[in-house]
Design a protein around this motif. Sequence first.
Motif: not given
Length: 479
Positions: A136-142, A249-255, A275-285
């Motif tokens: 229900a919250g509107g806060s995530v850590a990426i 390997g791979y760079n796994v991003q999570i929110a 560096r190029a991951q924050i906006s995409g992950m934030a919009m998906k979350a």
Amino acid sequence: MGRFIAGADRSQTTLFPSCVDDWIGADNPVRVVDAFVDALDLGELGFDGVEPAATGRPSYHPSVLLKLYIYGYLNRVQSSRRLEREADRNVELMWLVGRLVPDHKTIADFRRDNGAAIQGVCSRFVLLCRQMGLLAGGSVAIDGSKFKAVNNRDRNFTKAKLERRRQQIEESVARYLSQLDTADRQEPTEILAAKTERLKEKVARLEQEMRRLDGLEAQMLAQPDQQISLTDPDARSMATSGRGTGMVGYNVQIAVDTEHHLIVTHEVTNIGSDRAQISGMAMKAKAVLETDRLDVVADRGYFSGEEILASEQVGVTVTMPKPMTSRAKTAGRFGKEDFVYMPEQDAYRCPAGEQLKNRFQTVERGMTLNRYWTSSCPSCPIKAQCTTSKERRVTRWEHEDVIEAMQKRLDANPDAMRIRRQTVEHPFATLKARMGYTHFLMKTKPRVSTEMALHVLAYNLTRVLNIGGSKAILKAIAT
């Protein structure tokens, strides 16, 4: 006289319960797996084989294999061969899949052929968590973390690696040729002849290896990032936190939700930088949480003015520290933060009280930048504390106010980075522990994404079981 706890006699006749269901407790997590999969529309998710074929040997329903995989990842059993063995001896699995024992090839093929659908199942469980009020919250850590691929470092090549390998081969060839020259000057014997033959074979093998490297270089240069991996073609060499270390390997991003530490969304990338991951992950979350505003915290590795601006434009408020890249501060001189921007005058006030006016505008890497300086620098009494050049120039991005607002948020909430660390680093440690601190089992980015989706689903399921228990999940599934 002391005694030990004694076990039951193996030859003693035992009356087992009349049905397998009696062995499974009402709050056993396996009941959650069963109810969750039965509630899914597998055909809508895109699973193959939902409808049986009219001819041929009967197949397993995809729900059977999906339950098998979810149970396996929930209990750290990811190998198809181990899942086959567990289905034949594990009472919980006997109950879950109706005593069916698919062979390991069938199990492995299901995971390979239904990647997108399995990832959809992971997303459906996140929606279930939201329905339960856990998101229900509107806060995530990426954050992002590096995971090893099925690709040894010796089978990954970059331009620098090829050059080092060529140099090693040339040094070895020179050493062997020198030994051959020495042998030619000695009296011939059988031992010397055998040694000479071995040296010639080594030189021939190294020459063959050099030709192989030439072929690999051509393939490598054809890649956009000029890198090639021979075992897993999508895996890439990436630097890790330790100095001088790295992995293929791979760079796994999570929110991750900051309240219940559930993984809201994730993505597998083969780009080493965050560096190029924050906006995409934030919009998906933001889309998963279905919220108008979202607060995101991340570490300084994500800092990018363009990414922060793109996030702000879609209703995402980003908080992260700005990396200290100024050489002036390192040398003990004034940094940019010591200059105060005055928006009314569009000028900076320096530590000596002088105004640095906007002199000209330029565009670099697509960013519009303004340059500020003053002609008073040569006569400034504290010039030595400011710059070694003729004058001190300050650069300002046209959207610098977004970065300044972010810094104010961080100053007003100094615990933000501690919350980020406690929220998002623990899931990564748990995921890697469940994997056994080893590499992915599958190859190529799409299949690795499928494997990661199963790990994330198992993690989220474990979290919800710890938070609310089996009965709460079963009740949410039933409604």
